[in-house]
Structures are given as structure tokens and as C-alpha cells.
Design a protein around this motif. Structure first.
Motif, PDB file in Angstrom:
ATOM      1  N   LEU A  47      -6.901  -3.872   5.626  1.00 46.17           N
ATOM      2  CA  LEU A  47      -6.492  -3.315   4.339  1.00 46.17           C
ATOM      3  C   LEU A  47      -7.268  -2.048   4.025  1.00 46.17           C
ATOM      4  CD1 LEU A  47      -5.619  -5.051   1.119  1.00 46.17           C
ATOM      5  CD2 LEU A  47      -7.405  -3.386   1.030  1.00 46.17           C
ATOM      6  N   MET A  50      -3.040   9.865 -10.734  1.00 42.72           N
ATOM      7  CA  MET A  50      -2.637   9.484  -9.392  1.00 42.72           C
ATOM      8  C   MET A  50      -3.694   8.598  -8.751  1.00 42.72           C
ATOM      9  SD  MET A  50      -1.672  11.989  -6.255  1.00 42.72           S
ATOM     10  CE  MET A  50      -3.277  12.471  -5.701  1.00 42.72           C
ATOM     11  N   MET A  51      -4.962   9.005  -8.881  1.00 43.30           N
ATOM     12  CA  MET A  51      -6.039   8.241  -8.254  1.00 43.30           C
ATOM     13  C   MET A  51      -6.177   6.861  -8.889  1.00 43.30           C
ATOM     14  SD  MET A  51      -7.528   9.645  -5.739  1.00 43.30           S
ATOM     15  CE  MET A  51      -6.376  10.712  -4.969  1.00 43.30           C
ATOM     16  N   GLY A  81       1.021   4.099  -2.931  1.00 45.69           N
ATOM     17  CA  GLY A  81       0.818   5.520  -2.650  1.00 45.69           C
ATOM     18  C   GLY A  81       1.939   6.371  -3.203  1.00 45.69           C
ATOM     19  N   VAL A  84      -4.391  -0.632  -4.730  1.00 45.15           N
ATOM     20  CA  VAL A  84      -5.218  -1.183  -3.648  1.00 45.15           C
ATOM     21  C   VAL A  84      -5.851  -2.505  -4.085  1.00 45.15           C
ATOM     22  CG1 VAL A  84      -7.311  -0.802  -2.299  1.00 45.15           C
ATOM     23  CG2 VAL A  84      -5.667   1.023  -2.547  1.00 45.15           C
ATOM     24  N   TYR A 117      -3.340   4.594  -7.725  1.00 43.25           N
ATOM     25  CA  TYR A 117      -3.517   4.175  -6.341  1.00 43.25           C
ATOM     26  C   TYR A 117      -4.627   3.136  -6.229  1.00 43.25           C
ATOM     27  CZ  TYR A 117      -4.057   4.292  -1.325  1.00 43.25           C
ATOM     28  OH  TYR A 117      -4.130   3.940  -0.013  1.00 43.25           O
ATOM     29  N   ILE A 121      -1.820  10.990   0.788  1.00 36.36           N
ATOM     30  CA  ILE A 121      -1.558  11.379  -0.603  1.00 36.36           C
ATOM     31  C   ILE A 121      -2.232  12.711  -0.908  1.00 36.36           C
ATOM     32  CG2 ILE A 121      -2.076  10.815  -2.986  1.00 36.36           C
ATOM     33  CD1 ILE A 121      -1.805   7.953  -2.376  1.00 36.36           C
ATOM     34  N   ALA A 128       1.950   6.370  -7.026  1.00 34.36           N
ATOM     35  CA  ALA A 128       0.817   7.172  -7.516  1.00 34.36           C
ATOM     36  C   ALA A 128       1.136   8.661  -7.421  1.00 34.36           C
ATOM     37  CB  ALA A 128      -0.435   6.850  -6.717  1.00 34.36           C
ATOM     38  N   LEU A 129       1.678   9.060  -6.266  1.00 38.72           N
ATOM     39  CA  LEU A 129       1.975  10.480  -6.050  1.00 38.72           C
ATOM     40  C   LEU A 129       3.027  10.980  -7.036  1.00 38.72           C
ATOM     41  CD1 LEU A 129       1.222  12.748  -4.148  1.00 38.72           C
ATOM     42  CD2 LEU A 129       2.963  11.978  -2.583  1.00 38.72           C
ATOM     43  N   PHE A 176      -6.104   0.920   6.295  1.00 36.56           N
ATOM     44  CA  PHE A 176      -4.778   1.422   5.950  1.00 36.56           C
ATOM     45  C   PHE A 176      -4.798   2.119   4.598  1.00 36.56           C
ATOM     46  CE2 PHE A 176      -0.617   2.009   7.077  1.00 36.56           C
ATOM     47  CZ  PHE A 176       0.309   1.531   6.166  1.00 36.56           C
ATOM     48  N   LEU A 226       0.828  -1.209   0.000  1.00 40.41           N
ATOM     49  CA  LEU A 226       0.000   0.000   0.000  1.00 40.41           C
ATOM     50  C   LEU A 226       0.860   1.255   0.000  1.00 40.41           C
ATOM     51  CD1 LEU A 226      -2.992  -0.880   2.317  1.00 40.41           C
ATOM     52  CD2 LEU A 226      -3.018  -0.495  -0.116  1.00 40.41           C
ATOM     53  N   VAL A 227       1.927   1.254   0.775  1.00 39.45           N
ATOM     54  CA  VAL A 227       2.791   2.441   0.814  1.00 39.45           C
ATOM     55  C   VAL A 227       3.436   2.664  -0.546  1.00 39.45           C
ATOM     56  CG1 VAL A 227       4.872   3.410   1.804  1.00 39.45           C
ATOM     57  CG2 VAL A 227       3.193   2.377   3.291  1.00 39.45           C
ATOM     58  N   ILE A 262      -3.676   6.016   3.904  1.00 38.35           N
ATOM     59  CA  ILE A 262      -2.656   6.413   2.921  1.00 38.35           C
ATOM     60  C   ILE A 262      -3.266   7.371   1.902  1.00 38.35           C
ATOM     61  CG2 ILE A 262      -1.154   5.568   1.119  1.00 38.35           C
ATOM     62  CD1 ILE A 262      -0.174   3.635   2.852  1.00 38.35           C
ATOM     63  N   TRP A 306      -2.104  21.022 -11.009  1.00 38.63           N
ATOM     64  CA  TRP A 306      -2.689  19.704 -11.223  1.00 38.63           C
ATOM     65  C   TRP A 306      -3.797  19.426 -10.212  1.00 38.63           C
ATOM     66  CZ3 TRP A 306      -0.996  14.834  -8.496  1.00 38.63           C
ATOM     67  CH2 TRP A 306      -0.375  15.117  -7.272  1.00 38.63           C
TER      68      TRP A 306
END
Lengths: 92, 167
Positions: free
Chosen positions: B11, A37-38, A21, A45, A41, B22, A24-25, B14, A17-18, B18, B75
Motif C-alpha cells: 500500500l 488535493m493533498m 488520486g 490513503v 489524497y 498526481i 484529489a486531482l 503504490f 488508491l487510483v 500515485i 494553483w
């Protein structure tokens, strides 16, 4: 899932997950696209869900050794003798 | 992590945490954008300038607004809300701000514009102080983000004056 599997699942879940993230960023910022980005991510997930939530066989490589039923019969549980309850007199 | 439900819950929690991180970082990145907006407002005509039955002054103006707000878009920008306000001082109030026109700019391409209109909202004073009044026309903008902090700023253009007598 055995204990080793549970530990592995927790670590994998957090790391995946990290990383999702962060990737994505970075990609979103570089392409100046919030949508990218979304999407990245969300994809991360979903991938993490597929890897960590179902009970895959590789999480069960160190199965717990339970006693055989026949072994358990040879060593019966000790009987607990009921003790007479003592009445307590409250002080007035 | 002993059951399906436990893992699914862990899951989900978390992942949402995150996601919050972001979005916070995306909002923070807006601080590093280089913003160079520009604007000009011309008063083409004073259509009429009267005292209303209630005693308040009212002016109708034709404005020509030229602006380039493209550098405000990052953005993480959803839209830019821009409005023009007339600002002046009276004996009763240190600052009077009257909004004359506003617009929502949804995309960067629409942020460089030229528009000639009469004031969208009525320019009415609290009283009858407008004759011969010097005032500023200020273009304010609010940059509304997709997530996080909203930034607001303005350009003040001064040197406008209303006529000394009603028309």
C-alpha cells in the motif's frame, strides 16, 4: 487471509488508491487549491489502509481445507532411504 | 498479500507512486494557464555616476518599478522571484547583465505592486564603458512551483541612456 481474500485485497487497494488520486486531482484543480488535493489524497490513503491492511473477516470467506490430523496419521510420509555417496575422482 | 507487513508495504509503495503521478500532472497543468504580466520601469534620478579607484564605472539610480504579475500565479505556484537587470553591450562583451533589484513575491495579492527605490545591488561595469551608454532594463521572473517545472520569462524595456559625463 485466504487466496480469494488476498486477490480481493489487491484489487481493492489498487482501485481505491487510483480513485483517491483522480478525485484529489480533479477537486484540487477545480478549487485551485493544492492543499485540498493533498488533503483528499491523504484521506483516501488512510481509508484504503483501514479497508485493506487489517485482516477483516470478509477476506476469509473461502478458508483453505487442511487435512484433519487423524487423517494425516493414516497416511504417513514415506521414509527416504539414504543413498551411499559416490566419490568422484578428478582428472589430473 | 499474505501478511500484514506485506500489505502495508504494498500500500505504501503504490500510494507514493500515485502521489508522484498526481504531482507530475499538477505540474503539467501549469502549461495551460494564461499568463499576461505587465511591467513598467522609470528611472527617476541618476544619483551619482563615478569612476571607482579600480577603474570601473559605477552608477547609482533611483528606480520606479510598477508591475502586475498576478496572472503568473497558478494553483501550483509557491512564489515568484522577480528581478530587474540592466543589459547593455560593450566592446569586450556582447551582453552585460547587471542585477539591480530583486524580490520574492509569496502570494498573488502581493504581485501587483509599485515600488520606488535606489538600486539594491550596485551597478558596476567591468571597465569604464558606461558613459553615454544605451541600455535595456529587463524585468525577469521565475515562477517557482509547489511541484514540478519552474517557468522563467522576462519583459525587455529599452530606451534608457546614461549621461555622457561623470557626475
Amino acid at each position: 487471509m485466504d487466496w480469494q481474500g488476498q486477490k480481493l485485497v489487491e484489487q481493492l487497494m489498487q482501485i481505491l488508491l487510483v480513485i483517491s488520486g483522480v478525485v484529489a486531482l480533479v477537486v484540487g484543480y477545480a478549487t485551485e487549491s493544492f492543499r485540498t488535493m493533498m488533503l483528499i489524497y491523504a484521506g483516501g490513503v488512510v481509508l484504503t489502509t483501514l479497508v485493506t491492511v487489517p485482516n477483516w473477516p470478509f477476506y476469509n470467506l473461502h478458508p483453505l481445507k487442511w487435512l484433519d490430523p487423524s487423517e494425516a496419521e493414516k497416511h504417513p510420509k514415506p521414509q527416504v532411504v539414504p543413498v551411499a555417496s559416490k566419490k568422484k575422482f578428478s582428472k589430473k | 498479500m499474505h501478511s500484514f507487513g506485506y500489505r502495508a508495504n504494498a500500500l505504501l509503495t503504490f500510494a507514493v507512486t500515485i502521489l508522484a503521478f498526481i504531482c507530475a500532472i499538477a505540474s503539467f497543468s501549469d502549461n495551460f494557464s494564461n499568463q499576461t504580466p505587465s511591467a513598467q520601469i522609470q528611472i527617476l534620478n541618476i544619483n551619482w555616476f563615478q569612476k571607482q579607484p579600480h577603474g570601473n564605472d559605477e552608477v547609482s539610480l533611483t528606480l520606479n518599478v510598477t508591475a502586475d504579475l498576478q496572472s503568473l500565479f497558478t494553483w501550483n505556484t509557491k512564489q515568484v522571484f522577480a528581478f530587474v537587470a540592466a543589459e547593455y553591450e560593450t566592446s569586450k562583451n556582447a551582453l552585460n547583465q547587471v542585477s539591480l533589484w530583486d524580490a520574492i513575491i509569496p502570494e498573488k495579492e502581493h504581485a501587483k505592486f509599485w515600488i520606488q527605490i535606489s538600486n539594491k545591488y550596485r551597478f558596476i561595469d567591468q571597465g569604464h564603458n558606461l558613459r553615454g551608454k544605451d541600455f535595456n532594463l529587463t524585468l525577469h521572473w521565475h515562477v517557482m512551483p509547489k511541484t514540478g517545472k519552474m517557468f522563467a520569462d522576462k519583459i525587455v524595456m529599452s530606451g534608457y541612456r546614461l549621461p555622457n559625463a561623470y557626475r
